[in-house]
Design a protein around this motif. Structure first.
Motif, PDB file in Angstrom:
ATOM      1  N   SER A 231       0.866  -1.178   0.000  1.00 30.94           N
ATOM      2  CA  SER A 231       0.000   0.000   0.000  1.00 30.94           C
ATOM      3  C   SER A 231       0.900   1.224   0.000  1.00 30.94           C
ATOM      4  O   SER A 231       1.636   1.441   0.946  1.00 30.94           O
ATOM      5  CB  SER A 231      -0.874  -0.023   1.255  1.00 30.94           C
ATOM      6  OG  SER A 231      -1.523   1.208   1.455  1.00 30.94           O
ATOM      7  N   GLY A 232       0.859   2.002  -1.092  1.00 28.42           N
ATOM      8  CA  GLY A 232       1.680   3.202  -1.146  1.00 28.42           C
ATOM      9  C   GLY A 232       2.350   3.384  -2.498  1.00 28.42           C
ATOM     10  O   GLY A 232       2.081   2.631  -3.433  1.00 28.42           O
ATOM     11  N   THR A 233       3.219   4.383  -2.594  1.00 34.77           N
ATOM     12  CA  THR A 233       3.830   4.740  -3.869  1.00 34.77           C
ATOM     13  C   THR A 233       5.208   4.108  -3.991  1.00 34.77           C
ATOM     14  O   THR A 233       6.034   4.253  -3.096  1.00 34.77           O
ATOM     15  CB  THR A 233       3.922   6.270  -3.991  1.00 34.77           C
ATOM     16  OG1 THR A 233       2.592   6.787  -3.968  1.00 34.77           O
ATOM     17  CG2 THR A 233       4.582   6.688  -5.295  1.00 34.77           C
ATOM     18  N   THR A 461       1.037   4.744  -7.355  1.00 33.04           N
ATOM     19  CA  THR A 461       0.371   4.354  -6.113  1.00 33.04           C
ATOM     20  C   THR A 461      -0.254   2.976  -6.274  1.00 33.04           C
ATOM     21  O   THR A 461      -1.158   2.778  -7.078  1.00 33.04           O
ATOM     22  CB  THR A 461      -0.694   5.401  -5.739  1.00 33.04           C
ATOM     23  OG1 THR A 461      -0.046   6.662  -5.619  1.00 33.04           O
ATOM     24  CG2 THR A 461      -1.371   5.038  -4.433  1.00 33.04           C
ATOM     25  N   ARG A 467       1.808  -2.997   4.532  1.00 33.83           N
ATOM     26  CA  ARG A 467       2.717  -1.892   4.794  1.00 33.83           C
ATOM     27  C   ARG A 467       3.971  -2.009   3.956  1.00 33.83           C
ATOM     28  O   ARG A 467       4.518  -3.092   3.836  1.00 33.83           O
ATOM     29  CB  ARG A 467       3.103  -1.890   6.272  1.00 33.83           C
ATOM     30  CG  ARG A 467       2.032  -1.279   7.131  1.00 33.83           C
ATOM     31  CD  ARG A 467       2.039   0.203   6.891  1.00 33.83           C
ATOM     32  NE  ARG A 467       0.737   0.781   7.255  1.00 33.83           N
ATOM     33  CZ  ARG A 467       0.627   2.056   7.634  1.00 33.83           C
ATOM     34  NH1 ARG A 467       1.659   2.839   7.691  1.00 33.83           N
ATOM     35  NH2 ARG A 467      -0.548   2.548   7.917  1.00 33.83           N
TER      36      ARG A 467
ATOM     37  N   THR B 237      -0.250   7.645   2.725  1.00 33.74           N
ATOM     38  CA  THR B 237      -0.712   6.275   2.941  1.00 33.74           C
ATOM     39  C   THR B 237      -1.001   6.066   4.430  1.00 33.74           C
ATOM     40  O   THR B 237      -0.221   6.488   5.278  1.00 33.74           O
ATOM     41  CB  THR B 237       0.384   5.314   2.453  1.00 33.74           C
ATOM     42  OG1 THR B 237       0.543   5.508   1.051  1.00 33.74           O
ATOM     43  CG2 THR B 237       0.019   3.863   2.725  1.00 33.74           C
ATOM     44  N   GLN B 238      -2.133   5.467   4.726  1.00 33.89           N
ATOM     45  CA  GLN B 238      -2.533   5.273   6.137  1.00 33.89           C
ATOM     46  C   GLN B 238      -3.658   4.245   6.223  1.00 33.89           C
ATOM     47  O   GLN B 238      -4.216   3.848   5.216  1.00 33.89           O
ATOM     48  CB  GLN B 238      -3.045   6.609   6.707  1.00 33.89           C
ATOM     49  CG  GLN B 238      -4.240   7.158   5.927  1.00 33.89           C
ATOM     50  CD  GLN B 238      -4.521   8.633   6.238  1.00 33.89           C
ATOM     51  OE1 GLN B 238      -5.090   8.943   7.275  1.00 33.89           O
ATOM     52  NE2 GLN B 238      -4.113   9.524   5.339  1.00 33.89           N
ATOM     53  N   LEU B 416      -5.931   8.224  -4.935  1.00 32.71           N
ATOM     54  CA  LEU B 416      -5.726   7.293  -3.826  1.00 32.71           C
ATOM     55  C   LEU B 416      -6.554   6.047  -4.094  1.00 32.71           C
ATOM     56  O   LEU B 416      -7.456   6.042  -4.943  1.00 32.71           O
ATOM     57  CB  LEU B 416      -6.163   7.938  -2.502  1.00 32.71           C
ATOM     58  CG  LEU B 416      -7.651   8.294  -2.389  1.00 32.71           C
ATOM     59  CD1 LEU B 416      -8.384   7.281  -1.520  1.00 32.71           C
ATOM     60  CD2 LEU B 416      -7.820   9.689  -1.805  1.00 32.71           C
ATOM     61  N   SER B 456      -4.190   3.931   0.241  1.00 28.14           N
ATOM     62  CA  SER B 456      -2.874   4.085  -0.399  1.00 28.14           C
ATOM     63  C   SER B 456      -2.813   5.429  -1.094  1.00 28.14           C
ATOM     64  O   SER B 456      -3.703   5.776  -1.863  1.00 28.14           O
ATOM     65  CB  SER B 456      -2.649   2.980  -1.428  1.00 28.14           C
ATOM     66  OG  SER B 456      -2.727   1.704  -0.827  1.00 28.14           O
TER      67      SER B 456
END
Lengths: 467, 458
Positions: A231-233, A461, A467, B237-238, B416, B456
């Motif tokens: 999850s994230g870029t 993304t 995580r 992101t969280q 997102l 995300s």
């Protein structure tokens, strides 16, 4: 070959004349006859064969900036004249007057598109379904369910307009899809594979049912041990073929002239600008032999063409249909398409692909310390006004220390078109076309092709949960 | 026939009923035949910059024929009611039968004695509205949308559309049903700008006649949605609680409902197979599929196989009540159809939800958000077709929305995704709003708060 004219030449001229009677400046008749058949195997049995036959005409009349449209299933001269009258009510021009239309002679016949008319027949199709089912189930004991669909269709149309255009096309498409479910300790996972071309039964010279089924089964089995996607870029490497979805969404739709003219595209007013990395040369080509989005002419009778949209990162042109091109006093790029005679044409992509670069695909992965490798993309969608898009990853892996490691569960990626185009920092020499695509816009679906080599985006993304 | 149709619609229904009856009458001994036919007129007007961009007027019709013999099923359809195409459809359906495998669960629906709901789905006055009046509605919609806020730069489209149609279905097992309905809607998508930034927002209003349409509400919603997104940025992101607005809840419910179809369950494609009687969701959730509710635009007295529609409970206090069935999946499961056959004339009946409705809670949306402290209000999702897996339950979609910190708005966000699994999301529901809204697709949905979702972003 079209043996008989779908509508007599003189009738077409009279109907077009009727369309112009209230003072309109353009009239068009589109006549279509479409037959399709499908066969489905699921849960181990051939469940059903289906057939459909659809025919009718759509008549379009343009007066200034206003279009009137009517469609009918009545292909008699009387039926067409009624539709022409309904379509022409929007014209508020110079009032009643007779206008003669002279059409070009009836064309000799459509080009070499999907020319093999010898279908394999229903029994042969059923045999292919069974072969695919056997192959998928023998790929592994954890394959718990298989469905197989074969589809074929023949679409004949003619289009004639008040500018004298008179064109015909005869398109044959065949597709074959396998969807597998694998059941493991952590639940169920799915894998799919589809092959489709603008050809007849000779599709199966290009791909066997066994190969298609084995690919689908491998994808489902591989995902049984998949872990949640990050999850994230982070950096994303997209493999050859289906990755073309990225360009379809990230900029293809934004280059459609109807959206550009309404300022509903982030690419409006940017011809001549550097809009992408110099590694990007993007082409839309409706003439590629046998591809899913291929035809001889578009649905307005304009010849299909190869159009370079982005050349080494510089925006060179948009995609055009007849109406939008006419307003700009230029030629259509052959991108006026419609789902059927019931729909108005608009600007659409055909086969859209990124040309190969010079990088070694293995080296692209090797030079990525930590990221995601996507072997197969699913569908996507874009908001052209903002450039924000998403697309799904249906087969993806983690990249750790320059190596492709563990499989990841499915999910979407999101990005912004102009930003992502600028963030492409590697482009492989391994160009491939992807599977058949269905592109939706304003409620209309048309078949499109996609393709690209391996490429890397420095940051996108990834919509996972880990995580 | 339930509610008396007006003379014109009654005549069309009678014509269609005669047509399908004539097909069914050709059933050979040992053969079951079902025919479905529909016809209708439709209009669509698009306005752009004070002019008509296009006006479409059309009449269309179609027929579908299903044949079952020796447990084998075949189907064919035609996009026309022309006699030669109807005859061709019957011949093709019979030919297709020869190639399918026998399945003893195959067969047409049989009359089951359930009385159809009395539903009034047709407003005959819609057919008398002139094209000029429809054009005026589209132009008025655009005018309202572009005059409410100086930041609105224009529309991408402003549309008025309607359809009035009739359909009939007959089976050689003795079902004969016919009906008519009307629908109309307006929908507008606006472009809002501030500096270089452009954002979009859409709003619509749906009804059975022009009098049902609320142009001010459609325009106002489109403008609000676009304007509040100006200045949106990508969030960090969280993990957070998300509050789905009613239209987004409706999309989510549609996916949940599709996993409860008997066919998916029987074929090992539902994450909720073998869970009837178990707690699969938060105790706050009460979900029904009820096409007899006249509040839903998907209301219909009959399903796609000609059986009377009925109210089917799916979740009660979070406990799974049962699955949806058509005739095939019911026979295969040893139960009765729930009248959940979904189809058009061009396809055989599938199984699925028809008019889902989630029971609203007692807290208004503002109070709900305030009570949560930190959360993301999701105003729009993107990529439901590419990021949601109805077999594994994996859920990941693109989203836009507004962040709240300690109950206060903390900025619009875009670019997102939100992700979880369908199974977890149902269990993680922490609040249901009182703001039930009937969506254009016929689903009744309130705001829905779901805890611990992965967001995300940057």
């Amino acid at each position: 070959m079209i043996d008989q004219p779908m509508i007599d030449h003189a009738v077409l001229e009279r109907v077009l004349g009727a369309g112009l009677r209230t003072g309109a400046d353009f009239a068009e008749v589109f006549v279509e006859d479409r037959r399709s058949s499908s066969a489905r195997l699921d849960d181990g049995v051939v469940e059903e064969l289906g057939s459909s036959h659809d025919r009718g005409a759509g008549i379009r009349v343009v007066s200034g900036g206003t279009t009137g449209f009517a469609h009918t299933t009545d292909l008699t001269e009387r039926g067409l004249l009624v539709a022409a009258e309904a379509a022409s009510t929007v014209a508020r021009g110079a009032g009643e007057r007779a206008r003669a239309v002279a059409l070009a002679p009836r064309p000799a016949g459509p080009g070499e598109v999907g020319h093999d008319r010898e279908g394999g027949g229903k029994a042969a199709t059923v045999a292919l379904l069974r072969r695919a089912d056997d192959a998928a189930r023998s790929a592994g004991g954890q394959i718990s369910q298989v469905s197989v669909t074969a589809g074929s269709g023949r679409r004949r149309f003619l289009v004639a307009n008040s500018e004298g255009v008179h064109a015909e096309d005869d398109q044959v498409r065949t597709s074959f899809s396998v969807a597998c479910v694998a059941l493991g300790d952590t639940g169920m996972q799915t894998g799919t594979e589809s092959v489709g071309h603008t050809v007849g039964f000779e599709l199966f010279d290009r791909a066997t049912p066994e190969a298609i089924a084995t690919t689908a089964a491998r994808r489902a089995l591989g995902k049984l041990t998949a872990r949640p996607a990050p999850s994230g870029t982070l950096p994303v490497v997209i493999g050859p073929g289906s990755g073309g979805v990225l360009f379809h969404e990230a900029c293809g739709h934004g280059l459609e002239a109807d959206l550009v003219r309404k300022a509903a595209s982030v690419f409006a007013g940017r011809v001549g600008d550097q809009v992408a990395s110099p590694l990007v040369t993007l082409v839309d080509d409706g003439t590629v032999d046998g591809e899913w989005g291929t035809g001889a002419v578009d649905d307005e009778g304009s010849p299909r063409r190869r159009n370079v949209l982005i050349d080494h990162g510089v925006l060179t042109d948009y995609l055009w249909d007849h109406l939008r091109a006419r307003e700009e006093l230029r030629d259509s790029s052959g991108n006026g398409r419609r789902q059927s005679y019931r729909h108005l044409p608009m600007v659409r992509m055909t086969n859209t692909f990124l040309l190969a670069g010079a990088d070694d695909p293995a080296a692209i992965v090797r030079d990525t310390a930590h990221g995601v490798y996507i072997a197969k993309l699913g569908g996507g969608s874009v908001n052209t006004a903002t450039g924000d898009f998403v697309f799904g990853m249906t087969e993806s892996y983690l990249i750790e220390g320059g190596e492709i490691t563990e499989p990841l569960r499915g999910g979407n990626l999101t990005g912004n078109g102009p930003a992502v185009l600028g963030a492409i920092d590697a482009c492989g020499d391994d160009f491939a076309m992807g599977g058949p695509g269905t592109c939706g816009k304003d409620g209309q679906s048309v078949p499109v092709g996609l393709g690209q080599p391996t490429l890397r985006v420095t940051g996108m993304t990834v919509g996972g949960t880990a995580r | 026939m339930n509610v008396q149709a007006p003379p014109e619609a009654a005549a069309v229904e009678a014509e269609l009923a005669a047509l399908v009856a004539s097909v069914v009458a050709q059933a050979a001994p040992g053969e079951q035949v079902e025919a479905i036919a529909s016809t209708g007129t439709s209009t669509r007007v698009r306005a752009y910059r004070g002019e008509v961009e296009d006006l479409t007027q059309a009449t269309s019709g179609g027929v579908g024929v299903r044949v079952v013999a020796d447990g084998r099923q075949g189907f064919a359809s035609a996009g026309s009611l022309a006699p030669e195409l109807v005859a061709e459809a019957l011949a093709e359906a019979r030919d297709n039968v020869r190639f399918a495998a026998p399945d003893e669960a195959n067969g047409l629906a049989e009359p089951d004695g359930v009385a159809p709901a009395q539903l009034d789905l047709l407003r005959p006055e819609l057919a008398t509205v002139t094209a000029a009046d429809k054009v005026a509605l589209a132009l008025e919609l655009e005018r309202r949308a572009t005059s409410m806020d100086a930041r609105i730069r224009g529309v991408r489209s402003a549309v008025y559309a309607d359809s009035v149609g009739s359909s009939a279905l007959a089976t050689s097992t003795g079902l004969h049903v016919a009906g008519s309905s009307s629908t109309c809607y307006v929908t507008v998508q606006v472009l809002a700008g501030e500096g270089d930034a452009t954002q979009t927002g859409a709003g619509s209003s749906v009804g059975r006649s022009v009098a049902d349409l609320d142009l001010a509400d459609a325009a106002g919603r489109a403008v609000d949605r676009a304007v509040r997104m100006l200045g949106a940025r990508q969030p960090a992101t969280q993990r957070t609680t998300v509050v789905l607005e009613p239209a987004v809840t409706a999309s989510f419910l549609g996916i949940v409902g599709s996993t409860l179809g008997g066919e998916a369950v029987l074929k090992g494609r539902s994450p909720f197979a073998d869970r009837v009687g178990e707690r699969v969701a938060s105790a706050l959730l009460v979900l029904v599929d009820d096409p007899t509710d006249p509040a839903s635009l998907a209301a219909d007295p009959h399903d796609g196989e000609g059986l009377a529609s009925r109210r089917n409970g799916l979740l009660s206090d979070g406990v799974l009540q049962g699955y949806l069935h058509n005739t095939w999946s019911a026979r295969r499961s040893g139960t009765a159809s729930t009248a959940s056959a979904v189809r058009g004339v061009g396809s055989t009946p599938a199984v699925g939800p028809r008019a889902l409705a989630l029971q609203p809670g007692t807290v208004g949306p503002d109070e709900l958000v305030a009570s949560l402290g930190d959360c993301l209000v999701v105003t729009e999702v993107q990529g439901l077709h590419s990021g949601v897996n109805r077999v594994s339950g994996d859920f990941s979609v693109g989203a836009r929305g507004v962040l709240f910190r300690a109950g206060e708005p903390a900025g619009a966000v875009r670019e997102l995704t939100i992700a979880s699994t369908l199974q977890r999301m149902l269990l993680d529901v922490v609040a249901v709003g009182s703001d039930l809204e009937w969506q254009p697709g016929g689903t009744g949905a309130p705001s829905l708060a779901i805890a611990d979702v992965a967001l995300s972003g940057a």
